[in-house]
Write a protein that holds these residues in place. Structure first.
Motif, mmCIF file in Angstrom:
data_model
loop_
_atom_site.group_PDB
_atom_site.id
_atom_site.type_symbol
_atom_site.label_atom_id
_atom_site.label_comp_id
_atom_site.label_asym_id
_atom_site.label_seq_id
_atom_site.Cartn_x
_atom_site.Cartn_y
_atom_site.Cartn_z
ATOM 1 N N GLU B 313 -13.333 40.728 17.349
ATOM 2 C CA GLU B 313 -13.669 42.133 17.149
ATOM 3 C C GLU B 313 -12.837 42.830 16.069
ATOM 4 O OE1 GLU B 313 -16.232 43.425 19.734
ATOM 5 O OE2 GLU B 313 -16.534 44.326 17.758
ATOM 6 N N PRO B 314 -11.491 42.751 16.124
ATOM 7 C CA PRO B 314 -10.700 43.508 15.147
ATOM 8 C C PRO B 314 -10.858 43.024 13.703
ATOM 9 C CG PRO B 314 -9.291 42.463 16.805
ATOM 10 C CD PRO B 314 -10.664 42.044 17.100
ATOM 11 N N PHE B 315 -11.456 41.851 13.524
ATOM 12 C CA PHE B 315 -11.520 41.295 12.176
ATOM 13 C C PHE B 315 -12.859 41.596 11.489
ATOM 14 C CE2 PHE B 315 -8.639 38.876 14.789
ATOM 15 C CZ PHE B 315 -7.487 38.875 14.015
ATOM 16 N N ILE B 316 -13.746 42.295 12.209
ATOM 17 C CA ILE B 316 -15.083 42.537 11.670
ATOM 18 C C ILE B 316 -15.125 43.888 10.963
ATOM 19 C CG2 ILE B 316 -17.531 42.746 12.249
ATOM 20 C CD1 ILE B 316 -17.030 40.906 14.586
ATOM 21 N N PRO B 317 -15.442 43.898 9.675
ATOM 22 C CA PRO B 317 -15.492 45.169 8.946
ATOM 23 C C PRO B 317 -16.730 45.986 9.318
ATOM 24 C CG PRO B 317 -16.134 43.365 7.506
ATOM 25 C CD PRO B 317 -15.762 42.754 8.822
ATOM 26 N N GLN B 318 -16.707 47.273 8.931
ATOM 27 C CA GLN B 318 -17.829 48.157 9.275
ATOM 28 C C GLN B 318 -19.102 47.791 8.504
ATOM 29 O OE1 GLN B 318 -18.185 50.545 11.617
ATOM 30 N NE2 GLN B 318 -16.268 49.628 12.336
ATOM 31 N N SER B 319 -18.943 47.137 7.380
ATOM 32 C CA SER B 319 -20.052 46.866 6.461
ATOM 33 C C SER B 319 -21.252 46.205 7.141
ATOM 34 C CB SER B 319 -19.552 45.964 5.332
ATOM 35 O OG SER B 319 -20.644 45.518 4.567
ATOM 36 N N ARG B 320 -22.465 46.486 6.612
ATOM 37 C CA ARG B 320 -23.662 45.818 7.100
ATOM 38 C C ARG B 320 -24.145 44.780 6.084
ATOM 39 N NH1 ARG B 320 -25.988 47.881 11.517
ATOM 40 N NH2 ARG B 320 -27.944 46.890 10.980
ATOM 41 N N SER B 321 -23.326 44.522 5.072
ATOM 42 C CA SER B 321 -23.710 43.516 4.083
ATOM 43 C C SER B 321 -23.300 42.134 4.572
ATOM 44 C CB SER B 321 -23.022 43.828 2.749
ATOM 45 O OG SER B 321 -22.811 42.633 2.034
ATOM 46 N N LEU B 322 -24.246 41.203 4.596
ATOM 47 C CA LEU B 322 -23.938 39.852 5.081
ATOM 48 C C LEU B 322 -22.875 39.191 4.213
ATOM 49 C CD1 LEU B 322 -27.510 38.584 6.000
ATOM 50 C CD2 LEU B 322 -25.629 39.007 7.584
ATOM 51 N N LYS B 323 -22.906 39.536 2.919
ATOM 52 C CA LYS B 323 -21.956 38.942 2.000
ATOM 53 C C LYS B 323 -20.525 39.388 2.347
ATOM 54 C CE LYS B 323 -21.643 38.287 -2.881
ATOM 55 N NZ LYS B 323 -21.883 38.986 -4.135
ATOM 56 N N VAL B 324 -20.395 40.697 2.600
ATOM 57 C CA VAL B 324 -19.086 41.225 2.966
ATOM 58 C C VAL B 324 -18.619 40.613 4.291
ATOM 59 C CG1 VAL B 324 -17.844 43.310 3.655
ATOM 60 C CG2 VAL B 324 -19.426 43.366 1.714
ATOM 61 N N LEU B 325 -19.555 40.524 5.223
ATOM 62 C CA LEU B 325 -19.199 39.956 6.534
ATOM 63 C C LEU B 325 -18.751 38.504 6.380
ATOM 64 C CD1 LEU B 325 -22.080 41.414 8.736
ATOM 65 C CD2 LEU B 325 -19.668 42.059 8.798
ATOM 66 N N ALA B 326 -19.511 37.736 5.585
ATOM 67 C CA ALA B 326 -19.160 36.325 5.409
ATOM 68 C C ALA B 326 -17.766 36.202 4.794
ATOM 69 C CB ALA B 326 -20.198 35.642 4.514
ATOM 70 N N GLU B 327 -17.490 37.082 3.823
ATOM 71 C CA GLU B 327 -16.186 37.053 3.162
ATOM 72 C C GLU B 327 -15.077 37.380 4.183
ATOM 73 O OE1 GLU B 327 -14.176 35.862 0.182
ATOM 74 O OE2 GLU B 327 -16.381 35.846 0.151
ATOM 75 N N ALA B 328 -15.333 38.424 4.998
ATOM 76 C CA ALA B 328 -14.315 38.847 5.984
ATOM 77 C C ALA B 328 -14.075 37.770 7.041
ATOM 78 C CB ALA B 328 -14.757 40.143 6.652
ATOM 79 N N SER B 329 -15.108 37.020 7.344
ATOM 80 C CA SER B 329 -14.964 36.029 8.434
ATOM 81 C C SER B 329 -13.920 34.978 8.076
ATOM 82 C CB SER B 329 -16.314 35.367 8.720
ATOM 83 O OG SER B 329 -16.675 34.515 7.659
#
Lengths: 417, 518
Positions: B313-329
């Motif tokens: 949970e704490p590592f997931i950014p607010q963004s709804r962009s899959l690219k941003v999410l993949a990068e954050a993961s």
């Protein structure tokens, strides 16, 4: 049911019992028997919970008519149930023993039918081992509180150690969580055992061949953290039991979440370090001359988790420090944080020949960070001048509390504080 | 300079030392060796010892010293004989109280060696594991192979004689061996481990006991390793369970707390079902927490406390962009799998995909390439998708757990099932992917995905192919995981399951067609 399944269920049910000691009994092998016992027990293995495996620790059965809320085997739990025959337990004990997996047997049981019936079943296992299998290893039998004196006597004659569990620190705790048990009844059984142990000891001193009753004495176990009782209350209870019934050991077992636990139990287990601090305090009372009231105060009825109880006592009583290692009597040396009984005796031995300096302490592997502020040595020790500083606690407490937590098991065993 | 050989024998050292003392040969003049063939730097200058014509002079040393020396003599350190002679010399040359000065360098070293030997002897009494071997006489015979650190077999044999007097036994070590025939101890040469008996049928019962007496709610690895040093593990049958017990512990603790929580709800739990009484025939569910654990992964770092929940949970950014999410993961540290040396494999596909496939976790190939479903299971999936007419590139493909969990076996990395704690830690990523893609069709491949999204008691074997409306998608279905298909050994069964898998995906294709049409 297959033997393996029974073993799985009945070992699982026994794992909340902390004691695994196999020490304190001296049985020689006459050359025809299987097994002997030594003064210091042997830990044959360790499980990843840091506890040693020295005895085959199982329940004869985990069926139980009682409803103690902290216990996974209480009648209202839907844990899987099994029951060994006495012959099966004897067989497992013998075969494990022959392969040097264990030192002996620690047998406990849920209460089935009645207290006396249960006790008879436990004795039957020990009797089979001693007289049919010619087994001379260690046997620890759980005594069911309220068992008849005649059965206690029979148990003591086949077992090395007996134990009746006090379970919880106070009667109110018992009322709340173990409605069928009363402190009065538990202590009556302890007293019965203490009397027989004492009488037997005197007999054996007179006639060497007199039958020995529980030569390794009796112990008990208290669950910590299942109720709100404070460390002060726990130590009061332990101290009273040691004095009244000459117990060899009180085991403190941090309450551990059990499957199907009751909602009256705390949701989280207490930190394991609390158990460790209680063992340290227990040792301070028994071997270091501390009074039970010195370790906790009315303002702080619980032991500090960050520092050991001797250190927190010393910080509260700074007027008694620093202590001169070259002059102080043994009782005072024992009060210095970081010095254990063995090192105190070594210091007394060394100082007959030379004066003690700081590097002698280092060679004795004393924890320098903790000890420096509290001692005067033959050489210059600037830390001793800082005894009254406000930040002393920070200067002496090792920052790695976590490490201490890991050291806990070893320390609980050796009592090195 | 004299060079003296003791043959690892304390009595021989004692005789030689007496002679040397009588001849007033000081410690620096002697080089003590275990064996004659030992390489010596001083071989050129070495002389044979003087043989005293007179009987050795009576030297008085404290009994305590002889006792200590006989123990130190068993230490493996080749320098011990020199140390012993040096302390003997000092004791007899003006320092009779030497032993009491425990912080003296020599005495300190003697003490340290004696402690090593004492500890090693203790460990031998603890860790010797006998295995029963067939004996011709019909009598039981037990043999053990043990690897002590020091030369302690002779010192420790009497312990085993005392304990196992009524048994015939043999203990083999690399340096020495000893056998007891019921009357006498027989000592012999060392034996390699390969000559030890390989198994004993009781060992599996012993392991059952070991697994079940372990309390998963308390983990103290350092304490265990301190007392049960890893170098002894190879001869202890129970230690092979340790990695599994540790890997399983978090799940078992979670299970316990879950059961407690369920109990806390009124009307459920033991109060209604607790009818177990002595004498009941059946003993209930044997395969709950009390049976020995199945084999799970061992790639986990040891020693993490097992009581706090893991979550991404704490590592997931607010963004709804899959690219941003993949990068954050890539920076997620929500569970311990980020420490085992595999990379994050995030989902892949269009952000407005109509269909989403959810698998279990990436495998070896996926981990190497950083893309989901590209290994053997992915190829099988592609094959069937093509067969039923679904275009993979139009689908979003992802996994319940984004890390490859494995057990190293030689150079290979064997897939290990993620624990439920890891699955629940990773779930927030999956939930976010679903929120972004909002698939009209959601297909769970295998039980991990199905249980993550459809509940813990969902059984793929029973409810495969059922179409459900769920909070995740109006058209949700679960089917077999393609890698499960690959693992079915029986050919007929495999063909049957493959048919079922194809039928389920055909249903998906039908639904796609329906949605596209209307």
């Amino acid at each position: 049911m297959e033997l393996r399944q029974k073993l799985a269920i009945l070992a699982d049910a026994a794992k909340y019992d902390a004691s695994c000691a196999s020490s304190g009994s001296r049985r020689r092998n006459d050359g025809t028997q299987l097994g002997d016992t030594t003064k210091i027990g042997i830990c044959h293995s360790y499980t990843p919970d840091g506890r040693c495996v020295s005895l085959l620790k199982i329940l004869l059965t985990n069926y139980c008519i009682y409803d103690c809320q902290f216990c996974v085997n209480r009648v209202t739990s839907d844990t899987p149930r099994a029951r060994f025959t006495p012959a099966e337990v004897a067989h497992l004990t013998i075969e494990f023993y022959k392969r040097n997996y264990i030192e002996g047997l620690f047998l406990s049981s849920g209460i089935i039918r009645s207290v006396d019936y249960t006790m008879e079943q436990l004795i039957e296992v020990a009797r089979l081992l001693r007289y049919q299998e010619n087994f001379n290893g260690y046997i620890h039998l759980k005594t069911v509180p309220g068992a008849s004196p005649e059965l206690i006597e029979r148990a003591g004659l086949v077992a090395d150690r007996l134990s009746a569990n006090v379970e919880l620190p106070t009667q109110e705790d018992l009322d709340r969580l173990a409605p069928e048990k009363s402190r009065q009844q538990i202590e009556k059984t302890m007293q019965e055992m203490a009397g027989q142990i004492l009488a037997s000891g005197e007999e054996v001193r007179k006639h060497k061949s007199a039958p020995k009753f529980a030569p390794a004495g009796q112990s008990t176990q208290m669950i910590v953290g299942a109720t709100a009782s404070t460390d002060g209350q726990i130590l009061q209870t332990a101290d009273a039991l040691y004095r009244r019934h000459r117990l060899r050991r009180v085991y403190y077992s941090a309450y551990s979440p059990i499957p199907h636990g009751d909602d009256r139990l705390p949701p989280e287990p207490p930190p394991l370090i609390r158990e460790h601090r209680l063992y340290q305090s227990d040792w301070l009372i028994r071997f270091y001359g501390f009074g039970v009231n010195e370790l906790t105060t009315a303002a702080e009825p619980n032991l500090s988790l960050e520092m050991d109880p001797k250190l927190s006592w010393a910080l509260r009583n700074r007027d008694r420090f620093p202590v001169d290692l070259n002059k102080a009597p043994r009782e005072l040396l024992l009060r210095i944080p970081g010095l254990g009984v063995r090192n105190v005796d070594r210091i007394i031995q060394i100082r007959r020949h030379q004066s003690i300096r700081l590097d002698d302490l280092a060679k004795l592997r004393a924890p320098m960070r903790r000890i420096r502020a509290f001692v005067i040595t033959a050489d210059h020790n600037p830390e001793a001048l800082r005894i009254d500083r406000d930040d002393l606690a920070h200067r002496v407490v090792t920052p790695h509390v976590q490490l201490e937590l890991f050291a806990a098991a070893g320390s609980a065993r050796t009592g090195e504080v | 300079m004299y060079q003296l050989t003791t043959d690892r024998d304390f009595d021989r050292w004692r005789d030689l030392a007496r002679q040397m003392l009588a001849g007033q040969i000081s410690p620096p003049q002697i080089l003590w060796l275990d064996r004659e063939d030992e390489p010596s730097l001083l071989s050129n200058t070495a002389l044979t010892p003087p043989v005293s014509s007179q009987p050795a002079a009576q030297t008085r040393v404290p009994r305590e010293y002889l006792d200590l020396a006989s123990k130190v003599a068993c230490h493996r350190d080749p320098d011990r004989w020199n140390l012993l002679y040096r302390t003997l010399w000092r004791l007899t040359h003006g320092e009779p109280e030497l032993l009491e000065r425990v912080t003296d360098d020599d005495v300190y070293q003697l003490g340290a060696m004696e402690r090593d030997v004492r500890r090693d002897r203790h460990k031998m009494t603890a860790f010797v594991r006998f295995r029963q071997v067939p004996a011709e006489s019909g009598e039981e015979h037990f043999v053990a192979w043990h690897r002590p650190d020091h030369y302690i077999v002779r010192l420790t044999a009497p312990f085993f004689r005392g304990r196992f007097a009524a048994m015939r036994w043999t203990i083999l070590t690399p340096d020495d061996s000893v056998a007891w025939d019921g009357h006498t101890l027989h000592f012999g040469p060392g034996v390699p481990q390969s000559q030890a008996p390989q198994a004993d049928e009781l060992e599996s019962l012993w392991r059952t006991y070991y697994a079940n007496i372990f309390n998963p709610a308390r983990i103290k690895i350092a304490a265990m390793k301190k007392e049960l040093p890893v170098r002894h593990w190879s001869t202890l049958p129970e230690t092979q369970l340790i990695p599994d017990l540790l890997a399983e512990a978090p799940r078992r603790v979670e299970e316990m707390t879950r059961k407690s929580r369920e109990n806390a709800r009124p009307g459920s739990g033991p109060r209604s079902s607790g009818s177990a009484r002595p004498g009941d025939a059946a003993a209930g569910d044997l395969y709950s927490a009390s049976t020995s654990p199945e084999t799970y992964a061992s790639g986990l770092p040891a020693g993490k406390a097992a009581t706090f929940p893991w979550t991404a949970e704490p590592f997931i950014p607010q963004s709804r962009s899959l690219k941003v999410l993949a990068e954050a993961s890539k920076n997620c540290r929500g569970c311990d799998l980020c420490d085992i040396g595999s990379q994050v494999v995030f989902g892949e596909g269009p952000h407005d995909a109509m269909v989403m496939f959810v698998g279990e976790q990436p495998g070896d190939q996926e981990d190497r390439q950083g893309r989901p479903f590209v290994g053997p299971a992915g190829q099988l999936l592609d094959e069937v998708l093509q067969q039923v007419g679904i275009i993979r590139d139009e689908c979003y493909v992802t996994n319940s757990v984004k890390h490859f969990k494995f057990e190293p076996r030689g150079t290979r990395r064997i897939h290990a099932k993620p624990s439920s704690r890891e699955v629940s830690a990773c779930q927030p990523w999956l939930v976010r992917e679903i929120e972004v893609v909002r698939p009209q069709i959601l297909v769970c491949l295998g039980s991990t995905a199905a249980q993550t999204l459809l509940g813990r008691d969902f059984r793929v074997t029973q409810r495969r192919g059922d179409v459900m409306k769920t909070e995740w998608s109006p058209w949700t279905m679960a089917t077999i995981h393609p890698s499960a298909l690959l693992r079915i050994p029986d050919e007929a069964l495999r063909a049957k399951s493959r048919g079922e898998f194809e039928a389920d995906l055909a249903k998906v294709a039908e639904q796609i067609a329906k949605l596209k049409a209307g």
